[in-house]
Design a protein around this motif. Structure first.
Motif, PDB file in Angstrom:
ATOM      1  N   UNK A  39     -10.997   1.805  -0.109  1.00  0.00           N
ATOM      2  CA  UNK A  39      -9.964   1.962  -1.131  1.00  0.00           C
ATOM      3  C   UNK A  39      -8.438   1.450  -0.783  1.00  0.00           C
ATOM      4  N   UNK A  40      -7.954   0.340  -1.327  1.00  0.00           N
ATOM      5  CA  UNK A  40      -6.627  -0.095  -0.933  1.00  0.00           C
ATOM      6  C   UNK A  40      -5.696   1.119  -1.506  1.00  0.00           C
ATOM      7  N   UNK A  41      -4.729   1.168  -0.427  1.00  0.00           N
ATOM      8  CA  UNK A  41      -3.762   2.270  -1.283  1.00  0.00           C
ATOM      9  C   UNK A  41      -3.007   0.943  -2.250  1.00  0.00           C
ATOM     10  N   UNK A  42      -2.077   1.521  -3.621  1.00  0.00           N
ATOM     11  CA  UNK A  42      -1.075   0.909  -3.631  1.00  0.00           C
ATOM     12  C   UNK A  42      -0.659  -0.512  -3.456  1.00  0.00           C
ATOM     13  N   UNK A  43       0.393  -0.202  -2.433  1.00  0.00           N
ATOM     14  CA  UNK A  43       1.192  -0.820  -1.410  1.00  0.00           C
ATOM     15  C   UNK A  43       0.129  -2.074  -0.692  1.00  0.00           C
ATOM     16  N   UNK A  44      -1.089  -2.104  -0.638  1.00  0.00           N
ATOM     17  CA  UNK A  44      -1.644  -3.087   0.561  1.00  0.00           C
ATOM     18  C   UNK A  44      -2.299  -3.931  -0.955  1.00  0.00           C
ATOM     19  N   UNK A  45      -2.534  -3.380  -2.381  1.00  0.00           N
ATOM     20  CA  UNK A  45      -3.588  -3.869  -2.983  1.00  0.00           C
ATOM     21  C   UNK A  45      -2.078  -4.675  -4.148  1.00  0.00           C
ATOM     22  N   UNK A  46      -0.311  -4.681  -3.729  1.00  0.00           N
ATOM     23  CA  UNK A  46       0.340  -5.469  -4.512  1.00  0.00           C
ATOM     24  C   UNK A  46       0.708  -6.309  -2.832  1.00  0.00           C
ATOM     25  N   UNK A  47       0.703  -6.138  -2.363  1.00  0.00           N
ATOM     26  CA  UNK A  47       0.961  -7.265  -1.218  1.00  0.00           C
ATOM     27  C   UNK A  47      -0.464  -7.675  -1.201  1.00  0.00           C
ATOM     28  N   UNK A  48      -1.669  -7.644  -0.924  1.00  0.00           N
ATOM     29  CA  UNK A  48      -2.722  -8.571  -1.176  1.00  0.00           C
ATOM     30  C   UNK A  48      -2.129 -10.030  -2.470  1.00  0.00           C
ATOM     31  N   UNK A  49      -1.861  -9.453  -3.812  1.00  0.00           N
ATOM     32  CA  UNK A  49      -1.493  -9.626  -4.488  1.00  0.00           C
ATOM     33  C   UNK A  49      -0.744 -11.081  -4.459  1.00  0.00           C
ATOM     34  N   UNK A  50       1.249 -10.652  -3.990  1.00  0.00           N
ATOM     35  CA  UNK A  50       1.394 -10.804  -3.689  1.00  0.00           C
ATOM     36  C   UNK A  50       0.928 -12.988  -2.821  1.00  0.00           C
ATOM     37  N   UNK A  51       0.920 -12.522  -1.044  1.00  0.00           N
ATOM     38  CA  UNK A  51      -0.002 -13.407   0.358  1.00  0.00           C
ATOM     39  C   UNK A  51      -0.779 -14.060  -0.563  1.00  0.00           C
ATOM     40  N   UNK A  52      -1.875 -13.224  -1.939  1.00  0.00           N
ATOM     41  CA  UNK A  52      -2.870 -14.580  -2.343  1.00  0.00           C
ATOM     42  C   UNK A  52      -1.749 -15.884  -2.771  1.00  0.00           C
ATOM     43  N   UNK A  53      -1.324 -15.279  -3.964  1.00  0.00           N
ATOM     44  CA  UNK A  53      -0.514 -16.143  -5.086  1.00  0.00           C
ATOM     45  C   UNK A  53       0.449 -16.663  -4.153  1.00  0.00           C
ATOM     46  N   UNK A  54       1.202 -16.184  -2.273  1.00  0.00           N
ATOM     47  CA  UNK A  54       2.422 -17.715  -2.280  1.00  0.00           C
ATOM     48  C   UNK A  54       0.953 -18.610  -1.298  1.00  0.00           C
TER      49      UNK A  54
END
Length: 389
Positions: A141-156
């Motif tokens: 499981x990813x840490x919290x900051x990586x899950x948030x970063x993944x959402x941002x990268x996927x969105x952009x």
């Protein structure tokens, strides 16, 4: 009569104005959102960030796409996504923007890390083999900051790819129409599409360069491990002497005992960034694919421009050939007109008396001479390759 003067006291309006407030949304590890209407100083105190880093998120300033790792936060500036990521919450700017609303919904859906321990306690007693599967899942499981970063990268990446597909849908038919019919309207339409493609290419290139810069520097990627740094500050060494990189935060606080056992088995180094590197590489390939689409589109536009220039050069050559024909004909007619003008003058000539038939032969011979001159000029031009055969 003396004029009365009234003194108006200075009001409190000259006092220092308060800072302009900005809309933010705070999303915690449970996916709960809270709208914050605060100024930049409140944000600085909340996440302990410097003003120079917060200035990167100012939409009035033209900062390029940036992913910065600081001591306790990750500053994210990717086009319309302007966020501050901590170990247990995400602060997103302008949550009511049309492009940001889907990101907020995606963060609320994907950030919660559900506690599987309570769900699996009863199943472990019935089926002990599930314990190893759950431990493996927790380790992955990813840490919290990586899950948030993944959402941002996927969105952009999805946003830029969607803009690229829209541009392709508009550009290819416009280029085909311009090829079939060259007109001012079609040229102006292609010019606007090319300008839009140039701007979009620069935006995609900035995001790609930022990801490439992160992938080339392991220290910059290590700065993004907020949970690891937080765990190192709280309890840097576990019971077996292996570092424990998982924090006792609301994100994964319910799993700290099981995670400690997992980290005791697997020893992590300080510069171990393989997990983040795989995440960044996946979206780097996606943004690079989008850039390749734009590069292909630019090449298609350049090829169309070359084809249009060839067509225009061909038309220009045809006009030059027409001008050569007209100029040659004009020279021959000038010779014919000169002879006719000489014989048309009212000047008495002795040889004209009794020789009226001479005018007819002079006209015929002059016409033959002019036609021969025209034929000679055209043959010479074709021999030299000045006109088409």
């Amino acid at each position: 009569m003396a004029r009365e003067i009234y003194l108006v006291p200075i009001e409190a309006s000259l006092k220092k104005k308060t800072a302009v407030t900005t809309n933010w949304i705070s999303i915690d590890a449970d996916g709960q959102g809270e709208i914050l209407d605060v100024d930049k100083y409140a944000i600085m105190r909340r996440v302990q960030i410097h003003a120079r880093d917060l200035r990167i998120l100012d939409p009035l300033l033209s900062y390029p796409s940036t992913i910065l790792g600081r001591e306790k936060v990750v500053v994210l500036n990717l086009e319309h996504i302007k966020a501050i990521i901590t170990a247990d919450e995400v602060l997103l700017r302008d949550p009511l923007d049309d492009n940001v609303i889907p990101i907020v919904a995606e963060l609320k859906r994907r950030l919660p890390q559900y506690n599987l321990t309570s769900q699996g306690q009863g199943e472990e007693e019935e089926n002990p083999g599930l314990r190893n599967d759950m431990d493996t899942g927790e380790e992955n499981e990813f840490p919290f900051e990586f899950r948030a970063l993944e959402v941002a990268l996927e969105a952009i990446c999805s946003f830029l790819d969607a803009r690229t597909r829209e541009l392709e849908t508009d550009t290819y038919p416009a280029l085909d129409e311009l090829t079939s019919m060259i007109s001012s309207r079609n040229l102006d339409r292609v010019r606007k599409l090319k300008s839009a493609m140039t701007r979009l290419t620069n935006r995609v290139q900035k995001v790609r360069d930022e990801l490439e810069q992160l992938l080339d520097d392991d220290d910059d990627m290590a700065d993004l491990y907020l949970s690891r740094k937080l765990a190192g500050a709280s309890s840097p060494v576990s019971g077996s002497g292996a570092p424990n990189w998982y924090p006792s935060s609301p994100t994964i606080g319910s799993k700290i005992s099981r995670t400690s056992r997992a980290s005791a088995v697997t020893v992590h180094e300080d510069n171990d960034v393989e997990e983040l590197e795989m995440l960044l590489e996946a979206y780097f390939m996606q943004i690079d694919s989008t850039l390749n689409k734009l590069t292909t589109l630019r090449e298609y536009i350049d090829d169309t421009e070359d084809y249009i220039n060839i067509q225009l050069d061909n038309h220009r050559n045809q006009l030059i050939q027409l001008e050569l024909f007209l100029s040659s004909g004009t020279v021959c007619l000038s010779i014919y007109s000169l002879v006719a003008a000489i014989f048309g003058m009212n000047i008495p000539y002795t040889w004209k008396e009794g020789h009226g038939y001479m005018f007819k032969w002079v006209v015929i011979l002059t016409g033959i001479l002019c036609a021969s001159t025209f034929t000679f000029i055209i043959s010479y031009a074709r021999h030299k390759g000045l006109v088409g055969s």
